[in-house]
Design a protein around this motif. Structure first.
Motif, mmCIF file in Angstrom:
data_model
loop_
_atom_site.group_PDB
_atom_site.id
_atom_site.type_symbol
_atom_site.label_atom_id
_atom_site.label_comp_id
_atom_site.label_asym_id
_atom_site.label_seq_id
_atom_site.Cartn_x
_atom_site.Cartn_y
_atom_site.Cartn_z
ATOM 1 N N ALA A 70 4.850 28.797 31.397
ATOM 2 C CA ALA A 70 5.443 29.647 30.223
ATOM 3 C C ALA A 70 5.298 28.778 28.806
ATOM 4 C CB ALA A 70 6.781 30.138 30.551
ATOM 5 N N ARG A 71 5.903 27.625 29.100
ATOM 6 C CA ARG A 71 5.913 26.773 27.672
ATOM 7 C C ARG A 71 4.302 26.593 27.255
ATOM 8 N NH1 ARG A 71 7.925 24.981 23.256
ATOM 9 N NH2 ARG A 71 7.898 22.531 22.862
ATOM 10 N N LYS A 76 -0.047 27.387 23.427
ATOM 11 C CA LYS A 76 -1.545 27.671 23.170
ATOM 12 C C LYS A 76 -1.532 28.851 22.457
ATOM 13 C CE LYS A 76 -3.706 26.286 27.516
ATOM 14 N NZ LYS A 76 -4.207 26.753 28.863
ATOM 15 N N ALA A 77 -0.398 29.690 22.281
ATOM 16 C CA ALA A 77 -0.307 30.907 21.502
ATOM 17 C C ALA A 77 -0.231 30.284 19.919
ATOM 18 C CB ALA A 77 0.442 32.068 21.800
ATOM 19 N N ASP A 84 -6.226 31.165 12.466
ATOM 20 C CA ASP A 84 -6.079 32.418 11.442
ATOM 21 C C ASP A 84 -5.788 32.065 10.365
ATOM 22 O OD1 ASP A 84 -6.045 35.062 10.362
ATOM 23 O OD2 ASP A 84 -4.192 35.706 10.941
ATOM 24 N N ARG A 85 -6.508 32.270 9.200
ATOM 25 C CA ARG A 85 -6.348 31.864 7.642
ATOM 26 C C ARG A 85 -5.229 32.322 7.155
ATOM 27 N NH1 ARG A 85 -8.101 29.242 3.471
ATOM 28 N NH2 ARG A 85 -8.109 30.105 1.372
ATOM 29 N N ALA A 86 -4.949 33.834 7.512
ATOM 30 C CA ALA A 86 -3.841 34.447 6.987
ATOM 31 C C ALA A 86 -2.514 33.829 7.172
ATOM 32 C CB ALA A 86 -3.860 35.990 7.067
#
Length: 169
Positions: A70-71, A76-77, A84-86
């Motif tokens: 889970a960790r 990874k998330a 993502d640039r934003a």
């Protein structure tokens, strides 16, 4: 006829002699069975005990693996968000207070969380390590060094070696 008198008739009830003695609490079979049970327990207990301990350890390790997976998925998330640039721009604005060219930065200060400036006392310099100070720590250290060099030295607070007293003699 003496012989007939020695043996009772067949129809007469038989009388047996009962010997008064100590009744046996355990028979030989019960003693052997108890001994076999004790030996079986002595031989099986260590193996059974280690099996139960290993099963508990295995369950704990399975729980650790689930928590680690889970960790790992959470990390990874997080890594994927940085692609993502934003998200990168938002983090730079939030964490580092960056602004894009042409923008005017404003910092809103909540009056309830920032104390008013303390009133300076007329008697000499005050401590730069006040709890109400809103300046960064390195500025407080620099100010404390400057104040420490400008404080007057009192004659009462200086420590000197004791002078010997004259003796009569």
């Amino acid at each position: 006829m003496a012989r007939a008198a020695a043996t009772p008739a067949r129809s007469a009830p038989r009388v047996e002699r009962v010997r008064p003695g100590v009744p046996r609490m355990f028979s030989i079979r019960a003693l052997v069975f108890g001994l076999v049970l004790i030996m079986a327990f002595v031989l099986v207990y260590p193996t059974l005990n280690s099996y139960i301990r290993q099963q508990a350890d295995l369950a704990e390790l399975h729980a650790q693996v689930v928590a680690a997976r889970a960790r790992n998925e959470d990390l990874k998330a997080d890594v994927a968000r940085w692609d993502d640039r934003a998200y990168v721009v938002a983090q730079a604005r939030e964490r580092l207070s960056f602004v894009l060219p042409g923008e005017t930065p404003y910092r809103v200060v909540d009056p309830e969380t920032v104390p008013d400036t303390p009133v300076a006392k007329a008697e000499g310099p005050t401590s730069v390590l006040d709890a109400e100070s809103t300046q960064p720590w390195y500025a407080s250290v620099l100010d404390s060094v400057a104040v420490a060099g400008s404080l007057p030295v009192d004659a009462d607070t200086t420590t000197t070696a004791p002078t010997p007293k004259p003796t009569d003699g």
